[in-house]
Design a protein around this motif. Structure first.
Motif, PDB file in Angstrom:
ATOM      1  N   ASP A 113       0.806  -1.371   0.008  1.00 25.89           N
ATOM      2  CA  ASP A 113       0.356   0.266  -0.133  1.00 25.89           C
ATOM      3  C   ASP A 113       1.073   1.580   0.253  1.00 25.89           C
ATOM      4  N   LEU A 114      -0.025   2.279  -0.348  1.00 22.08           N
ATOM      5  CA  LEU A 114       0.979   3.844  -0.257  1.00 22.08           C
ATOM      6  C   LEU A 114       0.366   4.719  -0.321  1.00 22.08           C
ATOM      7  N   ALA A 115       1.081   6.210  -0.398  1.00 24.54           N
ATOM      8  CA  ALA A 115       0.126   6.922  -0.088  1.00 24.54           C
ATOM      9  C   ALA A 115       1.310   8.187  -0.225  1.00 24.54           C
ATOM     10  N   VAL A 116       0.455   9.437  -0.064  1.00 19.60           N
ATOM     11  CA  VAL A 116       1.124  10.493  -0.640  1.00 19.60           C
ATOM     12  C   VAL A 116       0.907  11.811   0.284  1.00 19.60           C
ATOM     13  N   THR A 117       1.162  12.785   1.085  1.00 18.24           N
ATOM     14  CA  THR A 117       0.889  13.154   1.949  1.00 18.24           C
ATOM     15  C   THR A 117       0.127  14.474   2.115  1.00 18.24           C
ATOM     16  N   PRO A 118      -1.473  14.828   1.470  1.00 18.65           N
ATOM     17  CA  PRO A 118      -1.986  16.299   1.144  1.00 18.65           C
ATOM     18  C   PRO A 118      -1.203  17.111   0.123  1.00 18.65           C
ATOM     19  N   ASP A 119      -0.011  17.425   1.077  1.00 19.17           N
ATOM     20  CA  ASP A 119       0.674  18.672   1.373  1.00 19.17           C
ATOM     21  C   ASP A 119       2.080  17.533   0.104  1.00 19.17           C
ATOM     22  N   GLY A 120       2.280  16.973  -0.542  1.00 19.44           N
ATOM     23  CA  GLY A 120       3.071  16.667  -1.574  1.00 19.44           C
ATOM     24  C   GLY A 120       4.370  16.203  -0.462  1.00 19.44           C
ATOM     25  N   VAL A 121       4.628  16.364  -0.106  1.00 17.24           N
ATOM     26  CA  VAL A 121       6.021  16.392   0.765  1.00 17.24           C
ATOM     27  C   VAL A 121       6.481  14.678   1.138  1.00 17.24           C
ATOM     28  N   ASN A 122       5.843  14.041   1.309  1.00 19.01           N
ATOM     29  CA  ASN A 122       6.044  12.195   2.471  1.00 19.01           C
ATOM     30  C   ASN A 122       5.490  11.257   0.945  1.00 19.01           C
ATOM     31  N   LEU A 123       6.307  10.734   0.846  1.00 21.54           N
ATOM     32  CA  LEU A 123       5.654   9.557  -0.038  1.00 21.54           C
ATOM     33  C   LEU A 123       5.851   8.588   1.333  1.00 21.54           C
ATOM     34  N   ILE A 124       4.444   7.458   1.450  1.00 18.90           N
ATOM     35  CA  ILE A 124       4.838   6.797   2.208  1.00 18.90           C
ATOM     36  C   ILE A 124       4.091   5.576   2.024  1.00 18.90           C
ATOM     37  N   SER A 125       5.070   3.969   2.070  1.00 15.71           N
ATOM     38  CA  SER A 125       4.584   3.069   1.872  1.00 15.71           C
ATOM     39  C   SER A 125       4.456   1.716   2.107  1.00 15.71           C
ATOM     40  N   VAL A 126       3.999   0.963   2.218  1.00 17.33           N
ATOM     41  CA  VAL A 126       4.104  -0.078   3.352  1.00 17.33           C
ATOM     42  C   VAL A 126       4.516  -1.618   2.225  1.00 17.33           C
ATOM     43  N   PHE A 127       5.776  -1.910   2.802  1.00 21.58           N
ATOM     44  CA  PHE A 127       6.130  -2.953   2.424  1.00 21.58           C
ATOM     45  C   PHE A 127       6.772  -4.315   2.660  1.00 21.58           C
ATOM     46  N   SER A 128       7.226  -5.272   2.482  1.00 25.78           N
ATOM     47  CA  SER A 128       6.978  -6.223   3.252  1.00 25.78           C
ATOM     48  C   SER A 128       6.924  -6.979   4.630  1.00 25.78           C
ATOM     49  N   ASP A 129       5.211  -6.501   3.770  1.00 31.19           N
ATOM     50  CA  ASP A 129       3.988  -6.974   5.330  1.00 31.19           C
ATOM     51  C   ASP A 129       4.103  -5.720   6.483  1.00 31.19           C
TER      52      ASP A 129
END
Length: 521
Positions: free
Chosen positions: A357-373
């Motif tokens: 899963d992944l998401a970008v913070t609404p301000d566009g500064v951070n890319l957050i991802s879930v990996f390797s469970d």
């Protein structure tokens, strides 16, 4: 003198003279000038301090030496505040000599008084330059009314001087508002934009929370896996294992009506994502591709991914022109595209794990991802700084708060964890009570100021928590099978939607509600 020593309230911490003084100020600000004046006469307490009234008289009369002496006599002024106030007075002093044509006297004040007063040298030099400029001389021309510059000076002094010489603007109103806000913050169920009563301490009983089903949608033909409201709260999108996604229009009464059925995927549609401007919608096929749809027409504009890049999740950047997709295959990583399908950037390689899963913070500064469970990666797209959070149990989903400060993850250990994006939390805030150990369950932030968290559950119920408490404050029954996803309307804090394996979507509102009010946020 007696009033200066008298205190009010059960705790004895409120000085009577200060309390009466801010009441007088409040009456004046509300337009009740006669009442304010009567209270000043009866109490013997003036709204404006004696020191400032003296300054006002000296300023309006042009008694500059007396004005400077008064400023120097004021106690509890910081050196910086006193210097700034003196500079304003000296400046007006000099300008009035210029207005009278007494350039030599103006320069004399500048040399003797200002230069030896300990004022900031840069300000003094700037003043010396300005008195020779035509612009400043025009401001002090003979056509000016004598009192206008002096009144402006008084306004500047009023903004500069601290209490008790000057009361902060609308002091009583701000104190009351702070007290009410504190009570609202302590209330576990407050979820309304309406004004609250001052007649009693504030406490909600939960009747502002969306706890009653007002509509059941049965247009999907199989399990409904995901729901999400648009950012403007005007639409709801849903996706299902029937290989369809549906766009619904939110009506004024808080219910929804079908707008478009999106049919193009060959596999179940596991996820949708609204563009920040709400004109486009991404639909993510399960172990398949991402499709881009036009919200107004319901037409498919483009497909992203292929047999070589099987998409697991997707997200938008704030400009609504770029998107990122994560691959469920290791080494394929994350790709960023524009809306025309051009690859802008990619994070891939032999050491790149599959992205859950992944998401970008609404301000566009951070890319957050879930990996390797079990791992969460927070990548700062500006600095390229990276931080990894490791959970003890597998993560099934990720959701980010609208202010870009927090995110929540659902774990199959029957917990939801909230972390802060900046990395200040030493440990996650935990939310308990729901059931999850086999399926992907998605949660969300929502309600007034996003103070609540809602989640689906494998026991066919919807759970609602206040962010400050690990135990749910409401449990909503109605669905017959696992609730996979929930979404809170970002513009209607009392409107919630839930999606279930029972092939339905439920729309929730407060008990007795006929219409869900809009938020002005």
């Amino acid at each position: 003198m007696e009033d200066n020593l008298t205190v009010l309230g059960a705790e004895g911490i409120i000085r009577k003279v200060e309390f009466v003084r801010i009441m007088i100020q409040c009456l004046y600000s509300l337009g009740y000038s006669k009442s304010a004046y009567c209270l000043e006469i009866e109490s013997g307490i003036r709204c404006r301090s004696a020191e400032f009234e003296l300054l006002e008289s000296q300023t309006l009369n042009g008694s500059w030496d007396d004005c400077i002496s008064t400023l120097n006599s004021l106690e509890d002024l910081t050196d910086g505040t006193r210097a700034s106030a003196l500079f304003l007075v000296y400046k007006q002093y000099v300008m009035e000599f210029l207005k009278q044509g007494n350039d030599s006297l103006a320069l004399g004040i500048l040399r003797k008084e200002i230069s030896t007063s300990g004022l900031d040298r840069g300000k003094v030099q700037k003043l010396a330059s300005s008195i020779l400029s035509l612009k400043e001389i025009k401001l002090c021309s003979m056509n000016d009314r004598a009192h206008e510059p002096r009144k402006n000076l008084l306004m500047e002094l009023e903004n500069l001087l601290p209490p008790p010489y000057i009361l902060p603007e609308r002091r009583l109103e701000n104190l009351v508002e702070a007290a009410v806000t504190s009570q609202i913050d302590r209330c576990m169920c407050h979820n309304s934009v309406d004004a609250v009563s001052l007649y009693e301490d504030h406490c909600c009983n939960g009747d502002q929370l969306p706890t009653v089903t007002i509509q059941i949608l049965t247009d999907h033909k199989n399990e409904v896996w995901f729901v999400q409201f648009s950012h403007d709260g005007e639409y709801l999108a849903s996706s299902s294992s029937d290989c369809m996604a549906i766009i619904w229009k939110v009506l004024e009464d808080g219910k929804v009506a079908l707008k478009h059925i999106l049919q193009s995927h060959k596999n179940p549609v596991s996820f949708v994502a609204w563009s920040p401007d709400d004109t486009k919608l991404l639909t993510c096929g399960n172990a398949e591709v991402v499709k881009l749809w036009d919200v107004e027409t319901g037409t498919c504009k483009r497909t992203f991914g292929d047999h070589d890049f099987i998409v697991s999740s997707c997200a938008w950047f704030p400009d609504s022109k770029r998107l990122v997709c994560g691959s469920s295959h290791s080494e394929k990583g994350i790709c960023m595209w524009d809306c025309d399908g051009t690859e802008i950037k990619a994070w891939r390689g032999t050491r790149m794990p599959k992205i859950l899963d992944l998401a970008v913070t609404p301000d566009g500064v951070n890319l957050i991802s879930v990996f390797s469970d079990k791992d969460i990666r927070i990548l700062n797209l500006v600095t390229n700084a990276e931080r990894v959070i490791s959970e003890e149990h597998p993560i099934t989903s990720l959701s980010i708060s609208g202010d870009s400060e927090f995110f929540i993850v659902n774990l199959n250990s029957q917990e939801i964890h909230m972390w802060d994006v900046a990395g200040k939390f030493e440990k996650a805030a935990r939310y308990l009570g729901h059931k999850q150990d086999k399926y992907v369950i998605r949660s969300c932030f929502g309600g007034l100021n996003s103070r609540f968290i809602a989640s689906g559950s494998e026991d066919a119920q919807v759970y609602i928590w206040n962010q400050r408490s690990p135990q749910p404050i409401e449990i909503l029954s109605g669905h017959k099978k696992t609730v996979n996803s929930v979404s809170w309307n970002p513009r209607r804090p009392q409107m919630l939607a839930s999606a279930s394996d029972d092939q339905t979507i439920r729309v929730w509102a407060p008990s007795g509600s006929k219409k869900t009010p809009r938020s002005t946020a």
